[in-house]
Design a protein around this motif. Structure first.
Motif, PDB file in Angstrom:
ATOM      1  N   ALA A  98      91.227 115.773 121.262  1.00  0.00           N
ATOM      2  CA  ALA A  98      91.789 115.318 119.985  1.00  0.00           C
ATOM      3  C   ALA A  98      91.218 116.127 118.815  1.00  0.00           C
ATOM      4  CB  ALA A  98      91.513 113.833 119.786  1.00  0.00           C
ATOM      5  N   ASN A  99      89.906 116.439 118.859  1.00  0.00           N
ATOM      6  CA  ASN A  99      89.290 117.247 117.801  1.00  0.00           C
ATOM      7  C   ASN A  99      89.906 118.638 117.740  1.00  0.00           C
ATOM      8  OD1 ASN A  99      85.949 115.899 118.374  1.00  0.00           O
ATOM      9  ND2 ASN A  99      87.583 115.164 117.033  1.00  0.00           N
ATOM     10  N   ALA A 100      90.153 119.218 118.898  1.00  0.00           N
ATOM     11  CA  ALA A 100      90.729 120.567 118.947  1.00  0.00           C
ATOM     12  C   ALA A 100      92.138 120.584 118.369  1.00  0.00           C
ATOM     13  CB  ALA A 100      90.740 121.077 120.389  1.00  0.00           C
ATOM     14  N   LEU A 101      92.857 119.476 118.498  1.00  0.00           N
ATOM     15  CA  LEU A 101      94.205 119.396 117.924  1.00  0.00           C
ATOM     16  C   LEU A 101      94.165 119.494 116.405  1.00  0.00           C
ATOM     17  CD1 LEU A 101      95.878 116.587 120.092  1.00  0.00           C
ATOM     18  CD2 LEU A 101      96.347 119.038 120.163  1.00  0.00           C
ATOM     19  N   VAL A 102      93.050 119.068 115.809  1.00  0.00           N
ATOM     20  CA  VAL A 102      92.897 119.191 114.358  1.00  0.00           C
ATOM     21  C   VAL A 102      92.933 120.664 113.958  1.00  0.00           C
ATOM     22  CG1 VAL A 102      91.333 118.817 112.407  1.00  0.00           C
ATOM     23  CG2 VAL A 102      91.625 117.039 114.134  1.00  0.00           C
ATOM     24  N   LEU A 103      92.290 121.511 114.767  1.00  0.00           N
ATOM     25  CA  LEU A 103      92.299 122.952 114.486  1.00  0.00           C
ATOM     26  C   LEU A 103      93.713 123.505 114.545  1.00  0.00           C
ATOM     27  CD1 LEU A 103      89.181 124.060 116.590  1.00  0.00           C
ATOM     28  CD2 LEU A 103      89.293 123.462 114.168  1.00  0.00           C
ATOM     29  N   LEU A 274      81.886 126.214 113.317  1.00  0.00           N
ATOM     30  CA  LEU A 274      82.764 126.150 114.486  1.00  0.00           C
ATOM     31  C   LEU A 274      84.220 125.976 114.066  1.00  0.00           C
ATOM     32  CD1 LEU A 274      83.284 125.862 117.545  1.00  0.00           C
ATOM     33  CD2 LEU A 274      82.860 123.420 117.277  1.00  0.00           C
ATOM     34  N   ILE A 275      84.472 125.055 113.133  1.00  0.00           N
ATOM     35  CA  ILE A 275      85.836 124.821 112.671  1.00  0.00           C
ATOM     36  C   ILE A 275      86.390 126.067 111.990  1.00  0.00           C
ATOM     37  CG2 ILE A 275      87.238 123.517 111.015  1.00  0.00           C
ATOM     38  CD1 ILE A 275      85.498 121.094 111.570  1.00  0.00           C
ATOM     39  N   ALA A 276      85.572 126.694 111.124  1.00  0.00           N
ATOM     40  CA  ALA A 276      86.035 127.874 110.378  1.00  0.00           C
ATOM     41  C   ALA A 276      86.365 129.033 111.307  1.00  0.00           C
ATOM     42  CB  ALA A 276      84.969 128.293 109.368  1.00  0.00           C
ATOM     43  N   THR A 277      85.458 129.343 112.238  1.00  0.00           N
ATOM     44  CA  THR A 277      85.669 130.503 113.106  1.00  0.00           C
ATOM     45  C   THR A 277      86.740 130.239 114.170  1.00  0.00           C
ATOM     46  OG1 THR A 277      83.787 129.778 114.471  1.00  0.00           O
ATOM     47  CG2 THR A 277      83.354 131.426 112.772  1.00  0.00           C
ATOM     48  N   SER A 278      86.775 129.022 114.702  1.00  0.00           N
ATOM     49  CA  SER A 278      87.783 128.701 115.710  1.00  0.00           C
ATOM     50  C   SER A 278      89.175 128.683 115.104  1.00  0.00           C
ATOM     51  CB  SER A 278      87.480 127.345 116.369  1.00  0.00           C
ATOM     52  OG  SER A 278      86.256 127.396 117.070  1.00  0.00           O
ATOM     53  N   ALA A 279      89.290 128.093 113.905  1.00  0.00           N
ATOM     54  CA  ALA A 279      90.572 128.074 113.214  1.00  0.00           C
ATOM     55  C   ALA A 279      91.007 129.499 112.889  1.00  0.00           C
ATOM     56  CB  ALA A 279      90.475 127.242 111.934  1.00  0.00           C
ATOM     57  N   THR A 325     102.654 123.091 113.740  1.00  0.00           N
ATOM     58  CA  THR A 325     102.242 121.814 113.153  1.00  0.00           C
ATOM     59  C   THR A 325     102.785 120.648 113.978  1.00  0.00           C
ATOM     60  OG1 THR A 325     102.310 122.844 110.959  1.00  0.00           O
ATOM     61  CG2 THR A 325     102.220 120.453 111.039  1.00  0.00           C
ATOM     62  N   CYS A 326     104.053 120.743 114.369  1.00  0.00           N
ATOM     63  CA  CYS A 326     104.655 119.706 115.212  1.00  0.00           C
ATOM     64  C   CYS A 326     103.972 119.657 116.581  1.00  0.00           C
ATOM     65  CB  CYS A 326     106.152 119.977 115.398  1.00  0.00           C
ATOM     66  SG  CYS A 326     107.132 119.801 113.890  1.00  0.00           S
ATOM     67  N   GLY A 327     103.593 120.831 117.096  1.00  0.00           N
ATOM     68  CA  GLY A 327     102.906 120.891 118.378  1.00  0.00           C
ATOM     69  C   GLY A 327     101.576 120.158 118.341  1.00  0.00           C
ATOM     70  N   ALA A 328     100.865 120.267 117.221  1.00  0.00           N
ATOM     71  CA  ALA A 328      99.585 119.572 117.075  1.00  0.00           C
ATOM     72  C   ALA A 328      99.795 118.061 117.105  1.00  0.00           C
ATOM     73  CB  ALA A 328      98.915 119.979 115.765  1.00  0.00           C
ATOM     74  N   VAL A 329     100.858 117.598 116.469  1.00  0.00           N
ATOM     75  CA  VAL A 329     101.167 116.169 116.462  1.00  0.00           C
ATOM     76  C   VAL A 329     101.554 115.701 117.863  1.00  0.00           C
ATOM     77  CG1 VAL A 329     102.682 114.370 115.526  1.00  0.00           C
ATOM     78  CG2 VAL A 329     101.883 116.237 114.047  1.00  0.00           C
ATOM     79  N   CYS A 330     102.291 116.558 118.577  1.00  0.00           N
ATOM     80  CA  CYS A 330     102.712 116.206 119.942  1.00  0.00           C
ATOM     81  C   CYS A 330     101.549 116.261 120.928  1.00  0.00           C
ATOM     82  CB  CYS A 330     103.821 117.147 120.405  1.00  0.00           C
ATOM     83  SG  CYS A 330     105.402 116.880 119.576  1.00  0.00           S
ATOM     84  N   GLY A 331     100.577 117.121 120.651  1.00  0.00           N
ATOM     85  CA  GLY A 331      99.409 117.181 121.518  1.00  0.00           C
ATOM     86  C   GLY A 331      99.248 118.463 122.292  1.00  0.00           C
TER      87      GLY A 331
END
Length: 465
Positions: A98-103, A274-279, A325-331
């Motif tokens: 779930a955290n990775a989906l935020v990225l 981690l968030i900055a570099t991974s994103a 963006t839709c993909g992140a919502v879908c998972g």
């Protein structure tokens, strides 16, 4: 239809566009099974849930690129980004699904803003050419290595780290049941290669289906292979929708922003970096994938403008950003354009009507999850290996005789599979380019954006690893 897609004006026919759309779907339908198999390795999410997420996001992205850009292209969860999501961010860095989906959500929103403001192309140009060219090849090696590992062909070895799986039945250490899946992977890979050489459309899909058939036929030769098989069989397609609704859809909002589990063992600074570099890595990989695919696919079909540009490129990239963006919502992970659409373009596809047909087929595939769930990992592993092979094509563009290009390119290409991390490959490539340029008197040629990216990756190494 003519007002919306200008089929006649493009010199095409409805029949041709439909055939092109079907061809494109056949060549990229493998992503439904491959992506689901990858994500199924993560705790708390199932094959069925990601199958639906993949199909829905592919449908949305493909329809959008047809309606907004009127191009015969198709979109789905990008190979490379999905591997980075599963094996690096989640299993490597210890971030939850779930955290990775935020990225991914941040990636999509950022891409929408960058596309609207026109900054997306400038960031793309900030990456050194040698690194930019090597990234797809590095991802290809990484994906192929994942396929070899998942198939069981490559195994861990305490002395040499990796080794070839044993095929020696006489040793008494392995059984026919151990070797059979390995042979299925190799057979499926050969089938894909042969069909491709013969110009058969959908070679990867046919290879997966052929490998699946062979797997179940050879299953009769393995003791207890079918024990309990009928009991575990579920032919209800709506089971997958239930799994999707409970395990994937919306988890980016319900659980994604809660990083307490990660912070229990890491500092806040580590999380920020981690968030900055991974994103950033997600953005870079998606950016190269999308722009390269748009140019490559359109060039093969002579669809480029007189200036050599992709028609409606901004709208195509906007479709990509919205789909992500839709993909992140879908998972699921980053959604991007697929070069396999070139097969549909080769069949004569020239307009967005072709994309609409492909999108419709992805919608129909939503109800075929029981069939897809029967595909074994050894069959999809062959697809991973083959896709990795195809992505190596760009390595020929690297000038290996120029050290200032060869070293960053090689580090980018080699560090991805050897460290099991795509972002590390990009980091080594960019940082080495900066150092070589500085110590050879070419510091002035380094762009400001390149400096920023190099510093971000350097901080990542010192803070998070």
């Amino acid at each position: 239809m003519e007002k919306l897609f200008h089929v006649k004006e493009a010199g095409s026919t409805v029949k041709t566009e439909v055939l092109a759309g079907v061809t494109t779907f056949m060549t990229m339908a493998y992503i439904l099974m491959v992506n689901s198999g990858m994500f199924a390795e993560l705790p708390g999410v199932s094959y069925n849930a990601i199958y639906i997420a993949t199909a829905i996001s592919a449908c949305i992205g493909t329809v959008l690129i047809g309606l907004l850009a009127n191009l015969p292209l198709a979109q789905a969860s990008a190979m490379g980004s999905n591997a980075f999501f599963v094996y690096t961010v989640c299993l490597g860095f210890g971030v939850s699904y779930a955290n990775a989906l935020v990225l991914i959500l941040l990636d999509g929103i950022t891409f929408i803003l960058l596309t609207v403001t026109g900054l997306r192309k400038k960031i793309f140009e900030a990456i050194p050419t040698s690194v930019r060219v090597a990234i797809p090849a590095g991802i290809g090696l990484f994906i192929a290595f994942i396929g070899l590992k998942d198939s069981g062909l490559v195994v861990a070895d305490s002395a040499t780290y990796v080794n070839l799986a044993s095929f020696n039945l006489l040793s008494g250490n392995v059984s026919w049941g151990d070797i059979m899946p390995l042979l299925v992977t190799l057979s499926a890979l050969i089938v894909i290669a042969v069909l491709t050489c013969r110009g058969i459309k959908g070679a990867v899909l046919w290879g997966i289906l052929g490998g699946t058939l062979l797997y179940y036929l050879l299953g009769f030769t393995v003791s207890d292979f079918y024990a309990g098989f009928a009991d575990s069989l579920n032919l209800n397609p709506f089971t997958a929708f239930y799994d999707f609704g409970t395990q994937a859809f919306g988890r980016v909002f319900t659980e994604g922003f809660d990083f307490s589990a990660y912070l229990a063992n890491h500092s806040s600074m580590e999380l920020i970096v981690l968030i900055a570099t991974s994103a950033l890595a997600f953005c870079l990989v998606d950016m190269f994938d999308t722009i390269g695919t748009l140019y490559g696919a359109c060039a093969r079909g002579n669809l480029l403008t007189d200036e050599g540009e992709v028609p409606n490129m901004d709208k195509a990239m906007l479709a990509d950003a919205i789909a992500t963006t839709c993909g992140a919502v879908c998972g699921t992970s980053t959604v991007s354009s697929y070069v396999e659409a070139s097969a549909g373009i080769a069949e004569g596809g020239k307009t967005g009507l072709s994309a609409m047909v492909t999108g419709a087929l992805f919608f129909i595939s939503l109800f075929l999850s029981p069939i897809a769930s029967l595909v074994p990992g050894c069959a999809t592993a062959a697809a991973l290996i083959y896709v990795g092979i195809m992505m190596m094509n760009c390595a020929r563009k690297i000038d290996w005789l120029k050290t200032e290009e060869a070293v960053p390119a090689f580090l980018t290409l080699a560090m991805m599979p050897m460290t099991y991390n795509i972002s590390y490959g990009i980091a080594f490539g960019v940082i080495s380019y900066v150092f070589i340029s500085v110590f050879t008197g070419k510091a002035r040629k380094i762009k400001a954006g390149t400096w920023v990216i190099a510093v971000l990756f350097a901080v990542m190494f010192f803070v998070t690893h």
